[in-house]
Design a protein around this motif. Structure first.
Motif, PDB file in Angstrom:
ATOM      1  N   GLY A   1      -3.290   4.776   8.463  1.00  9.45           N
ATOM      2  CA  GLY A   1      -4.456   5.146   7.833  1.00  9.45           C
ATOM      3  C   GLY A   1      -4.349   4.755   6.412  1.00  9.45           C
ATOM      4  N   SER A   2      -4.269   3.722   6.245  1.00  7.01           N
ATOM      5  CA  SER A   2      -4.194   2.326   5.045  1.00  7.01           C
ATOM      6  C   SER A   2      -5.386   0.810   5.188  1.00  7.01           C
ATOM      7  CB  SER A   2      -2.443   1.716   4.201  1.00  7.01           C
ATOM      8  OG  SER A   2      -1.619   2.249   5.515  1.00  7.01           O
ATOM      9  N   HIS A   3      -5.957   1.340   7.240  1.00  5.72           N
ATOM     10  CA  HIS A   3      -6.295   0.207   7.279  1.00  5.72           C
ATOM     11  C   HIS A   3      -5.671  -0.796   7.626  1.00  5.72           C
ATOM     12  CE1 HIS A   3      -8.491   3.360   8.493  1.00  5.72           C
ATOM     13  NE2 HIS A   3      -8.734   4.092   7.272  1.00  5.72           N
ATOM     14  N   ASP A   4      -6.243  -2.107   6.969  1.00  7.16           N
ATOM     15  CA  ASP A   4      -6.274  -3.464   6.840  1.00  7.16           C
ATOM     16  C   ASP A   4      -5.119  -3.807   5.708  1.00  7.16           C
ATOM     17  OD1 ASP A   4      -6.297  -5.406   8.655  1.00  7.16           O
ATOM     18  OD2 ASP A   4      -7.617  -6.348   7.431  1.00  7.16           O
ATOM     19  N   ALA A   5      -5.027  -2.983   4.980  1.00  8.82           N
ATOM     20  CA  ALA A   5      -3.966  -3.065   3.538  1.00  8.82           C
ATOM     21  C   ALA A   5      -2.943  -3.120   4.079  1.00  8.82           C
ATOM     22  CB  ALA A   5      -4.284  -1.668   2.813  1.00  8.82           C
TER      23      ALA A   5
ATOM     24  N   ALA B   1       1.031  -0.634  -0.119  1.00 14.62           N
ATOM     25  CA  ALA B   1      -0.427   0.148  -0.016  1.00 14.62           C
ATOM     26  C   ALA B   1       0.828   1.448  -0.271  1.00 14.62           C
ATOM     27  CB  ALA B   1      -0.909  -0.158   1.267  1.00 14.62           C
TER      28      ALA B   1
ATOM     29  N   GLN C   1      -9.343  -5.498   0.058  1.00 12.97           N
ATOM     30  CA  GLN C   1      -8.103  -7.036   0.400  1.00 12.97           C
ATOM     31  C   GLN C   1      -8.567  -7.710   1.518  1.00 12.97           C
ATOM     32  OE1 GLN C   1      -4.166  -5.947   0.872  1.00 12.97           O
ATOM     33  NE2 GLN C   1      -3.379  -5.958  -0.892  1.00 12.97           N
TER      34      GLN C   1
ATOM     35  N   CYS D   1      -5.088   0.970  -3.888  1.00 10.05           N
ATOM     36  CA  CYS D   1      -4.703   1.530  -2.389  1.00 10.05           C
ATOM     37  C   CYS D   1      -4.495   0.052  -1.420  1.00 10.05           C
ATOM     38  CB  CYS D   1      -5.357   2.071  -1.706  1.00 10.05           C
ATOM     39  SG  CYS D   1      -7.377   1.644  -1.644  1.00 10.05           S
ATOM     40  N   GLY D   2      -5.624  -1.271  -1.659  1.00  7.44           N
ATOM     41  CA  GLY D   2      -5.498  -2.103  -1.430  1.00  7.44           C
ATOM     42  C   GLY D   2      -6.636  -2.669  -0.087  1.00  7.44           C
ATOM     43  N   LEU D   3      -7.313  -1.291  -0.012  1.00  8.76           N
ATOM     44  CA  LEU D   3      -8.575  -1.809   0.983  1.00  8.76           C
ATOM     45  C   LEU D   3      -9.360  -2.555   0.828  1.00  8.76           C
ATOM     46  CD1 LEU D   3      -9.458   2.069   1.926  1.00  8.76           C
ATOM     47  CD2 LEU D   3      -8.071   0.631   3.048  1.00  8.76           C
TER      48      LEU D   3
END
Lengths: 485, 130
Positions: A131-135, A71, B20, B16-18
């Motif tokens: 900010g990129s949480h679970d990513a 990410a 996933q 961004c990969g959110l």
């Protein structure tokens, strides 16, 4: 490479090596404009396998790019020199959570929010609100020494590393720190590896300090006719000692765009404030809220809203979080890319001036600016929103990038304070840290990675160029070389 | 090419990969080509001519179209619609889902999708009644 791939399969097994083109291409992008395809993707399952992989690749001189969630905003985990992409996401065990020692021991592929959910059950938190949480994975967070939305209160992630397991290119497994809360034993190498973006070693495990989860919380929003009032309110909140969790500022253009698109009815303003505050009980929280609201009013804050429910909280955070969604509705085809001026930091007293000036610089080149600020800690996140099919917009983004960074340095700020150098900032590293530190950084790199196989092409450790060894998502992209022609 | 109509969605994905975290397939495999983000990169490469249709087919069928990715996406991108458009194009090109074809054949021959002997069901009924 075929022989190397066969040897890698012997180490990790066939299901943990990916060499089909379609699968390798899926690893070729992040939030930057770049496209870089690795020769193979390898998933280690434990530290012993990482040791064997690095020993093999070091002997053969094959580039290895470590990756967590992928990410990055700066191209940090793109395999720009090809070779092996080392995906640590399958090393995702939470080994231990200890309330007694207030620590957690995790493998580097554990996802941030997944980890937080487990901690929540035990009344604990790893509190940065990345900010990129679970990513994001823990390994990626540590390797970039991230901040997160709650860095105002809790500082950088690096300070929360109590222990770390790192594998060096020669197969050495370093164990830094222990369960004991403090150590002062020679050079703080954990601090060196935090933020090293995988250029010095592979983080395989971490022992993390934890914080108690505060039982009550509220979010406060306010709108300011001028940014000076907002920033002086932020400083006053810091000086009051109420220990807010976060203090964020968003520029007026962004507030209006999001308010219009999402029909939120926000007033016209030059800046929007959103902050959150936690309490150990309701009375404690209410006292903090009273102080915060009073300060906001005294400094010109209007339409002050205090949120305790999810819907209102999301509404208050919308200006800070929803610009990518909103901009597409107003300007179809426009979007944000990771660029070199995405995370500078300025002295606290210069924040209002910097938000204005950075917005002005971007707009002066005919593209759209959305400017955010972690107001308590001086980090500014400008977003340049462009039509990626328009070549002139890429030129504008690159011109704005350089002007912003020169401006930030001129007022006593720094080039990057959150995302790190990665690949995107290669041309600006020398300006950011000077020739002496760059030379020392390169000596440290040479000491720990003499063959230069670990995450090559990053942090200006082996090149100060970008654009020369990667592909581009948009054919309209303008390279650095083209910019100088 | 019908997928071309969806190019704007493919290009709007910022990687961004959110997506996933809520993907039931990606969570099992941690393989990027199973995530929505990975699929958008694959289809981008396909549109650019860097991949062929037969190379992407299997990955396009490895999606439940549950829409969790769309619900998580900050831009609310309709990823399942793109995947379904890719599948439609695959079918037109004779690259239909082999498993679906097998299921149809099973239904025709054995009246159940698993290809099991229909008499087995009667035996279970008898056992239950006993």
């Amino acid at each position: 490479m075929l022989g190397t791939i066969k040897q890698l399969i012997q180490i990790v097994g066939e299901t943990n090596v990916v060499s089909a083109k379609v699968d390798r291409i899926a690893y070729s992008r992040d939030l930057t404009p770049y496209f870089a395809v690795p020769d193979a993707v390898v998933f280690p399952m434990n530290t012993e396998q990482v040791v064997e992989i690095l020993t093999l690749l070091n002997e053969k001189g094959v580039p290895v790019t470590p990756r967590g969630g992928g990410a990055s905003f700066q191209g940090s985990s793109l395999a720009v020199k090809g070779g092996i992409l080392l995906d640590l996401s399958r090393m995702n065990k939470i080994i231990e959570i200890s309330n007694e020692d207030m620590i957690a021991i995790v493998q580097s592929g554990v996802r941030y929010e997944t980890f937080e959910h487990e901690l929540e059950k035990r009344g604990l938190t790893f509190p940065h609100d990345v900010g990129s949480h679970d990513a994001a994975t823990i390994g990626g967070i540590l390797a970039s020494d991230s901040n997160g939305h709650h860095a105002y209160r809790h500082g950088r992630v690096g300070a929360w590393i109590q222990g770390m397991e790192v594998v060096l290119v020669d197969g050495t497994v370093l164990r830094l720190g222990t369960r004991a809360p403090r150590y002062n034993m020679g050079y703080n190498l954990a601090a060196l590896f935090a933020g090293s973006e995988g250029t010095l070693g592979i983080i395989t495990e971490a022992t993390l300090k934890l914080a108690p989860r505060m039982p009550v919380e509220a979010t406060v929003g306010a709108f300011f006719k001028n940014l000076d009032g907002l920033i002086s309110a932020s400083l006053a909140i810091s000086m009051s000692g109420i220990d807010a969790g976060t203090i964020e500022a968003t520029d007026g253009y962004t507030v209006k765009t999001i308010s219009d698109v999402m029909n939120l009815g926000f007033p016209t303003c030059e800046g929007n404030f959103v902050g959150d505050v936690q309490g150990f009980d309701e009375e404690n929280l209410q006292r903090k809220l009273m102080v915060m609201e009073k300060i906001l009013k005294e400094h010109g804050g209007e339409n002050i809203i205090t949120a305790r429910d999810e819907e209102t909280t999301n509404k208050l955070w919308a200006p800070r979080l929803e610009i990518d969604t909103a901009i597409v509705k107003v300007h179809p085809g426009y979007r944000e890319f990771g660029f070199a001026a995405a995370d500078p930091c300025v002295p606290l007293s210069k924040q209002a001036e910097a938000i204005r000036e950075i917005g002005r610089i971007i707009r002066s080149h005919g593209v759209i600016a959305a400017v955010f600020c972690h107001a308590g800690i001086g980090i500014i996140h400008p977003a340049v929103l462009i039509d990626a099919r328009n070549r002139e917009h890429w030129v504008a983004m690159k011109k704005a990038e350089q002007e912003i960074l020169e401006y930030v340095v001129s007022i006593g700020g720094v080039v990057t304070a959150e995302h790190g150098f990665g690949y995107v900032k290669n041309p600006y590293v020398r300006m950011a840290i000077g020739p002496d530190k760059l030379e020392l950084d390169r000596k440290i790199k040479k000491l720990l990675d003499p063959n230069g196989i670990l995450n090559p092409g990053k942090m200006a450790l082996d090149t100060e160029e970008r654009d020369s060894d990667v592909g581009f998502i948009y054919k309209e992209y303008v390279t650095d070389k083209e910019m100088t022609e | 090419m019908s997928l071309e109509k969806y190019r704007h969605i493919i290009m709007e994905c910022v990687s961004c990969g959110l997506c996933q975290s809520n993907c039931p397939i990606y969570r099992q495999t941690n393989l990027e080509s199973h995530s929505a983000k990975g699929k958008m990169t694959i289809l981008f490469a396909l549109l650019e001519g860097w991949l062929n249709w037969d190379e992407v087919a299997e990955r396009m069928y490895e999606c439940t179209t549950c829409k969790n990715c769309q619900a998580t996406c900050l831009s609310g991108l309709d990823i399942p619609a793109v995947v379904e458009a890719a599948r439609a194009e695959l079918v037109k090109r004779g690259l239909g889902n082999k498993i679906s074809a097998q299921l149809v054949e099973n239904m025709q021959k054995t009246h159940n999708p698993f290809g099991e002997d229909p008499k087995a069901r009667n035996r279970l009924k008898e056992l239950a009644e006993a």
